[in-house]
Design a protein around this motif. Structure first.
Motif, PDB file in Angstrom:
ATOM      1  N   GLU A 275       1.141  -1.057  -0.061  1.00 15.14           N
ATOM      2  CA  GLU A 275       0.365   0.111  -0.459  1.00 15.14           C
ATOM      3  C   GLU A 275       1.021   1.100   0.088  1.00 15.14           C
ATOM      4  N   GLY A 276       2.064   1.137   0.022  1.00 17.88           N
ATOM      5  CA  GLY A 276       3.107   2.434   0.266  1.00 17.88           C
ATOM      6  C   GLY A 276       4.124   2.152   1.338  1.00 17.88           C
ATOM      7  N   VAL A 277       4.532   3.920   1.356  1.00 19.40           N
ATOM      8  CA  VAL A 277       6.034   3.432   2.535  1.00 19.40           C
ATOM      9  C   VAL A 277       4.733   4.729   3.043  1.00 19.40           C
ATOM     10  N   GLN A 278       4.827   4.042   4.816  1.00 18.94           N
ATOM     11  CA  GLN A 278       4.475   5.086   6.378  1.00 18.94           C
ATOM     12  C   GLN A 278       5.027   4.677   6.969  1.00 18.94           C
ATOM     13  N   GLN A 279       5.203   6.457   7.840  1.00 15.81           N
ATOM     14  CA  GLN A 279       6.438   6.623   8.771  1.00 15.81           C
ATOM     15  C   GLN A 279       5.356   6.926   9.770  1.00 15.81           C
ATOM     16  N   ILE A 280       6.005   6.761  10.685  1.00 14.25           N
ATOM     17  CA  ILE A 280       5.072   6.149  12.317  1.00 14.25           C
ATOM     18  C   ILE A 280       5.858   7.320  13.461  1.00 14.25           C
ATOM     19  N   GLU A 281       5.751   8.042  13.757  1.00 11.41           N
ATOM     20  CA  GLU A 281       6.430   8.760  14.719  1.00 11.41           C
ATOM     21  C   GLU A 281       5.563   8.088  16.282  1.00 11.41           C
ATOM     22  N   VAL A 282       6.484   7.470  17.193  1.00 11.81           N
ATOM     23  CA  VAL A 282       5.911   7.586  18.071  1.00 11.81           C
ATOM     24  C   VAL A 282       6.641   8.029  19.628  1.00 11.81           C
ATOM     25  N   PRO A 283       6.456   8.669  20.363  1.00 18.82           N
ATOM     26  CA  PRO A 283       6.684   9.384  22.132  1.00 18.82           C
ATOM     27  C   PRO A 283       7.678   8.904  22.593  1.00 18.82           C
ATOM     28  N   ASN A 284       8.426   8.373  23.532  1.00 16.82           N
ATOM     29  CA  ASN A 284       8.843   8.080  24.527  1.00 16.82           C
ATOM     30  C   ASN A 284       8.896   9.075  25.507  1.00 16.82           C
ATOM     31  N   PRO A 285       8.101   8.148  27.048  1.00 13.85           N
ATOM     32  CA  PRO A 285       8.164   9.301  28.198  1.00 13.85           C
ATOM     33  C   PRO A 285       9.464   9.820  28.279  1.00 13.85           C
ATOM     34  N   PRO A 286      10.041  10.775  29.142  1.00  9.82           N
ATOM     35  CA  PRO A 286      11.384  12.037  29.615  1.00  9.82           C
ATOM     36  C   PRO A 286      11.560  11.111  30.850  1.00  9.82           C
ATOM     37  N   TYR A 287      11.507  10.003  31.247  1.00  9.36           N
ATOM     38  CA  TYR A 287      12.758   9.060  32.012  1.00  9.36           C
ATOM     39  C   TYR A 287      12.501   7.554  30.779  1.00  9.36           C
ATOM     40  N   VAL A 288      13.403   7.473  30.522  1.00 10.01           N
ATOM     41  CA  VAL A 288      13.510   6.305  29.100  1.00 10.01           C
ATOM     42  C   VAL A 288      12.958   5.051  30.295  1.00 10.01           C
ATOM     43  N   GLN A 289      13.871   5.015  31.101  1.00  5.11           N
ATOM     44  CA  GLN A 289      13.429   3.783  31.958  1.00  5.11           C
ATOM     45  C   GLN A 289      12.368   3.670  32.985  1.00  5.11           C
ATOM     46  N   PHE A 290      11.647   4.401  32.737  1.00  6.77           N
ATOM     47  CA  PHE A 290       9.994   4.662  33.510  1.00  6.77           C
ATOM     48  C   PHE A 290       8.805   3.362  33.562  1.00  6.77           C
ATOM     49  N   PRO A 291       8.777   3.704  32.135  1.00 11.04           N
ATOM     50  CA  PRO A 291       7.713   1.888  32.125  1.00 11.04           C
ATOM     51  C   PRO A 291       8.162   0.578  33.099  1.00 11.04           C
ATOM     52  N   LEU A 292       9.427   0.338  32.597  1.00 12.39           N
ATOM     53  CA  LEU A 292      10.011  -0.580  33.005  1.00 12.39           C
ATOM     54  C   LEU A 292      10.220  -0.897  34.931  1.00 12.39           C
ATOM     55  N   ILE A 293      11.111   0.232  35.208  1.00 16.57           N
ATOM     56  CA  ILE A 293      11.513  -0.080  37.035  1.00 16.57           C
ATOM     57  C   ILE A 293       9.249   0.771  37.015  1.00 16.57           C
ATOM     58  N   LYS A 294       8.243   0.788  36.528  1.00 17.81           N
ATOM     59  CA  LYS A 294       7.326   1.074  37.072  1.00 17.81           C
ATOM     60  C   LYS A 294       6.551  -0.996  37.414  1.00 17.81           C
ATOM     61  N   ALA A 295       7.308  -1.172  36.042  1.00 15.53           N
ATOM     62  CA  ALA A 295       7.241  -2.465  36.216  1.00 15.53           C
ATOM     63  C   ALA A 295       7.682  -3.811  37.010  1.00 15.53           C
TER      64      ALA A 295
END
Length: 327
Positions: A275-295
């Motif tokens: 269907e073509g080429v799609q660019q997808i932007e996905v922002p991350n949290p300010p502290y990149v380890q936060f999601p894992l540390i929370k888990a």
């Protein structure tokens, strides 16, 4: 709810920018003590971040009765020592990546964790970042069809510090401390992400060379590997490239398309399909380890399950050591 009171062993750049503040942002978690061999660094970190106590001896921090969980943010050669000390004291551990400077040390950590029943988690935080979860979703949803091959390409020019006298090189270029050169520091993130998507690497081989002679560690690596699902892949890492060759790319090739993403630059994800080429932007949290540390914290509080354990991290070190010919 169990209240986690963390003690930090090591309070350098990673603890300062990527992880440290996140420990206090999760409900039921706080930092009560820090340790560094440098008295000035430990005191400065404690004062800056409002931490009650600081130490220059790791055993004193581990023995602190207020500390009931330990974060190890030191160079890899001491990860096993400090993680084992903490687990023997009955205190869960969160260790920076890679888990250790060798596969053998990883096995030691896992043995103590199993024997004591004390969990050890590893900071492969990219597994939990929205950017990489989106890539995994693209693959899992079959948007590029059946995956046929995966390629890792990473090239950067030398850093200014790489030209230092051997006695003043950064620890990441001292194999007895880091396990290898920049490859042992950066490739773990890439290989861990691929194993998250495709399963454990069962076979790996490679060639490592020192082309620029700026330091003793390898500066260029070529590798091939095979995952448990039968998928094969290859990788190229060059840490002494010309600026024109700079690249941070993983390309997953399917029979109905391909997806390209970066690991360190977080460039837009590029999806190629009929269907073509799609660019997808996905922002991350300010502290990149936060999601894992929370888990990790929620796991220790009995509120969830975090799979980023020392056992799950060990195959990365096995693959690294195989590629570098260490085992």
């Amino acid at each position: 709810m169990k209240i986690l009171k963390w003690g930090f062993i090591g309070c350098g750049e990673v603890a300062e920018k990527k992880s440290g503040p996140a420990f206090s942002e999760v409900e039921g978690s706080s930092v009560v003590a820090v340790m560094s061999r440098s008295e000035q660094r430990a005191r400065t970190y404690a004062v800056t971040h409002g931490v009650a106590r600081w130490y220059t001896d790791a055993q004193q921090l581990i023995d602190d009765p207020d500390v009931n969980a330990v974060y190890v943010a030191t160079p890899p050669s001491s990860h096993a020592t400090f993680a084992i000390m903490a687990m023997k004291a009955g205190k869960p551990v969160y260790v920076e990546k890679p888990l250790a400077a060798s596969y053998e040390d990883c096995a030691r950590i896992n043995s103590i964790s199993e024997r004591t029943g004390v969990p050890c988690f590893v900071a492969y935080y990219r597994r939990y970042l929205p950017y990489f979860l989106r890539v995994k979703q693209i693959v899992d949803d079959g948007l590029i069809g059946r995956v046929m091959n995966v390629q890792v390409r990473f090239a950067v020019p030398p850093r200014e510090l790489d030209y230092n006298h051997p006695e003043n090189l950064p620890w990441r270029l001292q194999p007895d401390i880091a396990g290898g050169g920049y490859f042992y520091d950066l490739a773990p993130h890439q290989l861990d992400l691929l194993q998250m998507m495709f399963g454990v690497i069962l076979d790996a081989d490679g060639f490592s060379t020192n082309r620029a002679r700026l330091y003793h560690a390898e500066d260029t690596v070529s590798a091939c590997f095979r995952f448990e699902n039968g998928l094969s892949g290859s990788g190229m890492w060059c840490f002494v490239a010309h600026e024109s060759a700079r690249e941070d790319c993983i390309e997953i090739i399917g029979d109905q398309g391909k997806v390209i993403f970066s690991v360190f630059d977080y460039a837009p994800i590029v999806l190629h399909t009929s269907e073509g080429v799609q660019q997808i932007e996905v922002p991350n949290p300010p502290y990149v380890q936060f999601p894992l540390i929370k888990a990790v914290i929620e796991h220790l509080q009995g509120l969830g399950v975090c799979g980023c354990t020392s056992v799950s991290a060990t195959p990365v070190n096995w693959a690294l050591d195989r590629i570098l010919g260490k085992i």
